[in-house]
Scaffold this motif. Structure first.
Motif, PDB file in Angstrom:
ATOM      1  N   TRP A   6      35.305 -29.972   1.501  1.00 46.20           N
ATOM      2  CA  TRP A   6      34.414 -28.836   1.229  1.00 46.20           C
ATOM      3  C   TRP A   6      34.718 -27.657   2.147  1.00 46.20           C
ATOM      4  O   TRP A   6      34.921 -26.524   1.694  1.00 46.20           O
ATOM      5  N   LYS A   7      34.758 -27.911   3.449  1.00 45.99           N
ATOM      6  CA  LYS A   7      34.985 -26.828   4.408  1.00 45.99           C
ATOM      7  C   LYS A   7      36.368 -26.204   4.237  1.00 45.99           C
ATOM      8  O   LYS A   7      36.564 -25.029   4.549  1.00 45.99           O
ATOM      9  N   GLU A   8      37.299 -26.991   3.739  1.00 45.47           N
ATOM     10  CA  GLU A   8      38.654 -26.478   3.516  1.00 45.47           C
ATOM     11  C   GLU A   8      38.752 -25.686   2.216  1.00 45.47           C
ATOM     12  O   GLU A   8      39.804 -25.111   1.928  1.00 45.47           O
ATOM     13  N   GLY A   9      37.677 -25.670   1.424  1.00 47.26           N
ATOM     14  CA  GLY A   9      37.678 -24.920   0.168  1.00 47.26           C
ATOM     15  C   GLY A   9      38.500 -25.563  -0.936  1.00 47.26           C
ATOM     16  O   GLY A   9      38.962 -24.875  -1.848  1.00 47.26           O
ATOM     17  N   ARG A  10      38.648 -26.889  -0.884  1.00 44.88           N
ATOM     18  CA  ARG A  10      39.477 -27.557  -1.883  1.00 44.88           C
ATOM     19  C   ARG A  10      38.764 -27.697  -3.228  1.00 44.88           C
ATOM     20  O   ARG A  10      39.395 -27.871  -4.254  1.00 44.88           O
ATOM     21  N   TRP A  11      37.440 -27.647  -3.213  1.00 45.44           N
ATOM     22  CA  TRP A  11      36.686 -27.846  -4.436  1.00 45.44           C
ATOM     23  C   TRP A  11      36.078 -26.530  -4.916  1.00 45.44           C
ATOM     24  O   TRP A  11      36.186 -25.510  -4.243  1.00 45.44           O
ATOM     25  N   ASP A  12      35.454 -26.571  -6.064  1.00 48.46           N
ATOM     26  CA  ASP A  12      34.894 -25.356  -6.657  1.00 48.46           C
ATOM     27  C   ASP A  12      33.550 -25.050  -6.005  1.00 48.46           C
ATOM     28  O   ASP A  12      32.476 -25.366  -6.543  1.00 48.46           O
ATOM     29  N   VAL A  13      33.598 -24.413  -4.848  1.00 51.27           N
ATOM     30  CA  VAL A  13      32.386 -24.136  -4.078  1.00 51.27           C
ATOM     31  C   VAL A  13      31.404 -23.300  -4.889  1.00 51.27           C
ATOM     32  O   VAL A  13      30.188 -23.520  -4.849  1.00 51.27           O
TER      33      VAL A  13
END
Length: 303
Positions: free
Chosen positions: A130-137
């Protein structure tokens, strides 16, 4: 089932779709008055609801005036802001959800039942990647923001349903199968990935139960699943029920994209591989809700 007809309606949003339609039908089966918010009252889906006894009201979640009219005189709202591939990545869902919450509150509606998605909020925010922005925030934060609006609006009673992966996603044509209709599962979901699964009918039952027992379901945020299975087990059950050999999937994201799978689906399935879903059957069972296991569901739709 009660013999008394409840004449004060429940406004059901998304009534011609899967979740809203299931809730509307479950309420009508219990002789509860339903007001269905539809964009086109003449559509086949809308006319099917009318034939079952629903009142049709024309409206649009982008049109606040139509929402105020639709909310007038109802005892509860079932909320289902639509999300399509065209609106993924936009603020459309967030805006529509806020419009509906505001209209219901201004109309003095005492109860609000909203359907979101399993894991929205802290579960996803604390998940790996999540913090790395790997998913659709943006997708997840849109869901979480509407949930927060529902909690904070001041309704006398509110409930948030958080359904897991729809069993109906396996009904062909489906992006889970090769070329949509083939016998081979075609997805980046790995054989060992555990899916939390829910039948849409059970979402309807949960929604109706919440709408009929506002005190019991007040402040309930229900992670809703009927069963948890690996993709290997899912493939086996589908093979037995449908007399096919779907196999357990194991393809790369690049292969999935090359075969036409939408990028949003690819990312979602990668996320399920790594993060999973918190939904389990235990919470629904503790509330006395009926649940359908995957084998029963697969045989019910066979053929």
């Amino acid at each position: 089932m009660t013999n008394q007809i409840e004449s004060t309606p429940v406004l059901v949003v998304g009534a011609t779709g899967k979740q809203g339609g299931a809730v509307a039908r479950a309420l009508l089966a219990r002789r509860q008055a339903v007001r269905a918010l539809v964009r086109d009252p003449h559509s086949p889906g809308a006319q099917a609801l009318k034939a079952l006894g629903a009142e049709l009201v024309r409206g649009d979640l982008q049109d606040t005036a139509s929402l105020r009219e639709a909310c007038a005189g109802v005892r509860a709202v079932f909320s289902m802001p639509p999300l399509t591939l065209e609106t993924v990545g936009t603020d459309a869902e967030r805006v529509m959800g806020a419009n509906l919450v505001r209209a219901a509150k201004e109309a003095g509606v005492p109860q609000f039942v909203h359907t979101s998605v399993s894991g929205a909020g802290d579960f996803q925010r604390n998940a790996p990647g999540w913090k790395e922005g790997r998913w659709d925030v943006h997708y997840w934060e849109s869901k979480a923001s509407i949930e927060a609006l529902v909690r904070d609006a001041g309704f006398r009673s509110w409930t948030v349903l958080k359904p897991a992966f729809f069993m109906e996603n396996f009904v062909r044509p489906s992006p889970l199968f090769a070329h949509g209709t083939g016998e081979r599962l075609m997805t980046v979901l790995k054989p060992q990935t555990v899916l939390a699964l829910i039948a849409v009918k059970d979402i309807g039952e949960a929604g109706a139960a919440a709408l009929l027992a506002p005190e019991k379901f007040h402040r309930v945020e229900l992670e809703l699943a009927g069963e948890r299975l690996t993709m290997t087990d899912i493939a086996r059950i589908l093979g037995e029920a449908w007399n096919v050999s779907p196999e357990a999937p194991d393809i790369t994201p690049e292969e999935a994209l090359a075969q036409g799978m939408p990028p949003a689906f690819v990312k979602n399935y990668q996320q399920l591989n790594e993060v999973g879903s918190p939904a389990t059957p235990e919470q629904a069972r503790s509330l006395g809700l009926p649940l359908t296991d995957f084998k029963t569901w697969a045989h019910s739709v066979a053929g």
